[in-house]
Design a protein around this motif. Structure first.
Motif, short mmCIF file in Angstrom:
data_model
loop_
_atom_site.label_atom_id
_atom_site.label_comp_id
_atom_site.label_asym_id
_atom_site.label_seq_id
_atom_site.Cartn_x
_atom_site.Cartn_y
_atom_site.Cartn_z
N TYR A 1 15.44 54.85 13.72
CA TYR A 1 15.03 54.40 15.70
C TYR A 1 13.99 53.61 15.61
N GLY B 1 13.43 34.78 20.25
CA GLY B 1 14.00 34.41 21.43
C GLY B 1 12.74 33.36 22.21
N THR C 1 13.25 29.70 22.93
CA THR C 1 13.06 28.97 24.49
C THR C 1 11.08 27.97 24.83
N HIS D 1 11.91 24.99 23.54
CA HIS D 1 12.68 24.17 24.63
C HIS D 1 12.11 23.05 25.97
N LEU D 2 10.77 23.93 25.85
CA LEU D 2 10.14 23.63 26.76
C LEU D 2 9.14 22.36 27.38
N THR E 1 10.64 20.09 24.86
CA THR E 1 11.48 18.75 24.22
C THR E 1 12.20 17.86 25.46
N PRO E 2 11.77 16.79 26.10
CA PRO E 2 12.05 15.74 26.61
C PRO E 2 13.76 16.04 27.18
N PRO E 3 14.30 15.97 28.51
CA PRO E 3 15.43 16.39 28.59
C PRO E 3 16.42 15.46 28.11
N VAL E 4 17.39 16.03 27.87
CA VAL E 4 18.94 15.39 28.06
C VAL E 4 19.73 14.39 28.72
N THR E 5 19.00 15.32 29.92
CA THR E 5 20.15 14.54 31.10
C THR E 5 19.42 13.06 31.06
N TRP F 1 13.44 23.39 32.22
CA TRP F 1 13.16 22.67 30.78
C TRP F 1 13.33 22.96 29.54
N MET F 2 14.02 25.11 30.11
CA MET F 2 13.81 25.56 28.64
C MET F 2 15.01 25.42 28.22
N ASP G 1 16.09 22.42 28.59
CA ASP G 1 17.10 20.53 28.17
C ASP G 1 17.16 19.84 29.41
N ARG G 2 16.75 20.12 30.65
CA ARG G 2 17.14 19.53 31.49
C ARG G 2 16.13 19.14 32.70
N PHE H 1 4.76 33.48 34.82
CA PHE H 1 5.57 32.59 33.70
C PHE H 1 5.75 32.93 32.67
N VAL H 2 5.47 34.12 32.03
CA VAL H 2 5.94 35.38 31.44
C VAL H 2 7.42 35.72 31.77
N TRP I 1 9.76 33.05 31.17
CA TRP I 1 9.70 33.17 30.09
C TRP I 1 10.89 33.71 29.43
N LEU I 2 11.00 34.92 30.03
CA LEU I 2 11.87 36.39 29.19
C LEU I 2 13.31 35.28 29.85
N TRP J 1 14.93 33.65 30.71
CA TRP J 1 15.56 32.78 30.74
C TRP J 1 15.86 32.54 28.94
N THR J 2 15.23 33.66 28.07
CA THR J 2 15.23 33.39 27.07
C THR J 2 16.14 34.75 26.94
N LEU J 3 16.28 35.85 27.65
CA LEU J 3 17.02 36.74 26.62
C LEU J 3 18.31 36.93 27.83
N TYR K 1 13.90 55.30 24.32
CA TYR K 1 12.06 53.68 24.03
C TYR K 1 11.32 54.20 24.42
#
Lengths: 187, 355
Positions: free
Chosen positions: A4, A18, A22, A25-26, A28-32, B44-45, B47-48, B313-314, B317-318, B320-322, B337
């Motif tokens: 548990y 995770g 992310t 990546h916030l 990182t410059p976009p790849v577009t 942004w998360m 990479d767009r 924002f958090v 953030w969550l 686009w993470t999970l 839990y």
């Protein structure tokens, strides 16, 4: 109990992992690639819209015959002796008026098969690939530099020349019979 | 705020309306900027680039969307239960907007300074469930009903850990008034409840881990209450089209959207009031150092809105993470839990608060 607590720890820990990814990546410059403004370099042997340098075209019709979808139409008229059509850039003498050279890009499959047989290399691929239109007829490209009137004129010229030749032939055919012996005589 | 306008105009109605306008403007701004930020943050998360065509940096994108929404036809399918169908979005929005009545934006900017503010906020925010169920049932649509049922199950279950954490905080602080809770955590950030409260003693340091646990439980369960990813199964696009508002369009749909963003800010505000000092500045006030005391409420409003936005924002953030939780996982997280941990936390905080 151990399981548990382990699950709880794993739940929190993996979420944090995770979130770290992310968050990275916030920034990182976009790849577009902003397409209309920025364009990718095209590959070296890209196949796009065809272009015909009509000044070099000798009207041999080989491209039209190579085309698997029959999208190329070439109409030619023979020149009459007095006319000078100039030479192509690789020194071939032109003998035909190209009255009509149309390529229908709605049909074209961009296989490039028409490019290879051309003796003067006047038909080739360009790097233009954005030529969509609202009307299908707008995809019919005319490459001949003769106006329809001029083309008509050339046809008439040739027809006239042909007629004159026919007339001459006819005259020659009619006249020589009595003259033929005399010719022999003179020789 | 209400008192000030009451003295100024002498009319109950006018002063109430004026007081209600500020939170309304806040909700609209949160929705307007929130949608933009949601798109930008997600882009942004991943990479767009995100919206960048409408106006500078795509800033007018949400305004354009809003105008589009206004122009839409109010289409109502013939098989819906008209009365419930029409009242549901209003109810949902009213539920999420009513929470703002007790949220103190600054020491001066507060709708109603009632003593049971925290209790009221919790009670009224669960009012939304009724609206969601109404929307789902009256739409006469499988997906809507499924979404509404899931939403009801989720909100009702996740209210329990929230309530348990709030109960622990109330035991420790001895008040339900949101203004008083905020005022207790004044001055510097080490006085915030997440760092054990303002009292400098041994209990402060013992409290810190339990406060952290409480904050995490509270944040997760409020996240579930506002139906945000990873707890967005009521509106799971890939399974239920859009969940309980599948049949809605135009302004009615926009009201659901508005209430979602309003809720996001409201729960962020409550989390920040309970654990992060509410409207209190973390570094003391500029107004105090400069001797400009009229500046303090403005600074407080700034800090409050800043904290609210930080938690929004958090949440993004969550999101686009999970990935989304499965229904059984959702219930496992809550009942197996969060609730046991919340109970242990409650008991420990209770024992600590005895000393």
């Amino acid at each position: 109990m151990k399981e548990y607590l382990k699950n709880t720890w794993l739940g929190i820990y993996t979420v944090l992992v995770g979130m770290k990814i992310t968050f990275k990546h916030l920034f990182t410059p976009p790849v577009t690639i902003q397409y209309p403004e920025v364009k990718l370099k095209l590959p070296e042997r890209e196949r796009n819209r065809l272009y015909v340098n009509i000044d070099d075209c000798i009207g041999c019709d080989q491209c039209a015959r190579a085309c698997p979808v029959n999208c190329i139409t070439v109409d030619t008229v023979k020149s009459v002796p007095g006319e000078d059509l100039g030479v192509t850039s690789n020194g071939k003498k032109k003998a035909l008026w190209v009255t009509n050279f149309t390529i229908d890009f709605a049909k074209c499959c961009y296989c490039q098969l028409c490019v290879f047989p051309c003796p003067t290399e006047c038909i080739y691929m360009t790097d233009v690939f954005e030529f969509s239109t609202y009307e299908r007829k707008d995809l019919l490209y005319q490459f001949s530099n003769l106006t329809p009137e001029e083309a008509e004129q050339k046809k008439l010229n040739y027809a006239k020349f042909q007629a004159e030749k026919e007339a001459q032939k006819a005259a020659a055919a009619a006249a020589p019979k009595p003259e033929a012996p005399s010719q022999n005589n003179t020789n | 705020m209400y008192q000030y306008f009451y003295e100024l105009t002498g009319s109950v109605i006018i002063s109430t309306l004026i007081t209600a306008i500020f939170p309304l403007v806040n909700v609209l701004l949160v929705a307007l900027i929130g949608v933009y930020l949601e798109r930008k943050v997600s882009a942004w998360m991943q990479d767009r680039v995100g919206p960048n065509r409408t106006g500078p940096f795509g800033l007018f994108q949400t305004i354009a969307d809003f105008l589009k929404m206004l122009q839409k036809e109010d289409a109502v399918s013939s098989e819906v239960d008209k009365k419930l169908y029409n009242i549901a979005p209003v109810l949902v929005f009213a539920g999420s907007f009513a929470v703002y009545a007790v949220i103190p934006f600054s020491s001066k900017l507060i709708g109603s300074e009632i003593e049971v503010g925290l209790f009221y906020a919790l009670a009224v925010s669960s009012f939304v469930v009724a609206g969601i169920l109404m929307a789902g049932w009256s739409s006469n649509n499988k997906y809507s009903l499924l979404g509404a049922m899931r939403s009801a199950a989720q909100i009702v279950s996740y209210e329990i850990p929230t309530a348990l954490v709030v109960l622990g905080m109330v035991m420790l602080l001895g008040t339900l008034s949101l203004t008083k809770i905020s005022d207790m955590q004044t001055a510097y950030f080490w006085n915030w409840n997440i760092f054990g409260g303002p009292e400098l003693s041994v209990t402060k340091f013992i409290l810190i881990p339990f406060m952290l646990v409480g904050f995490v439980i509270m944040f997760i369960s409020t996240l579930a209450e506002v139906n945000r990813t990873p707890f967005d199964i009521p509106e799971a696009e890939s399974e239920l089209v859009a969940g309980y508002f599948t049949e809605y369009c135009g302004m009615k749909w926009a009201m659901f959207m508005l209430s979602e963003y309003g809720n996001m800010f409201a729960v962020s505000a409550i989390v920040s009031i309970l654990f992060f000092g509410g409207y209190q500045s973390p570094f003391g006030y500029l107004g105090n150092t400069l001797g400009l005391h009229w500046l303090i409420p403005y600074e407080q409003a700034f800090w409050f809105i800043f904290k609210g936005w930080f938690f929004i924002f958090v949440q993004m953030w969550l999101r686009w993470t999970l990935p989304r939780l499965r229904v059984d996982q959702l219930m496992t997280v809550c009942w197996k839990y969060l609730i046991p941990y919340a109970f242990v936390n409650l008991i420990v905080i209770g024992i600590i608060s005895l000393f």
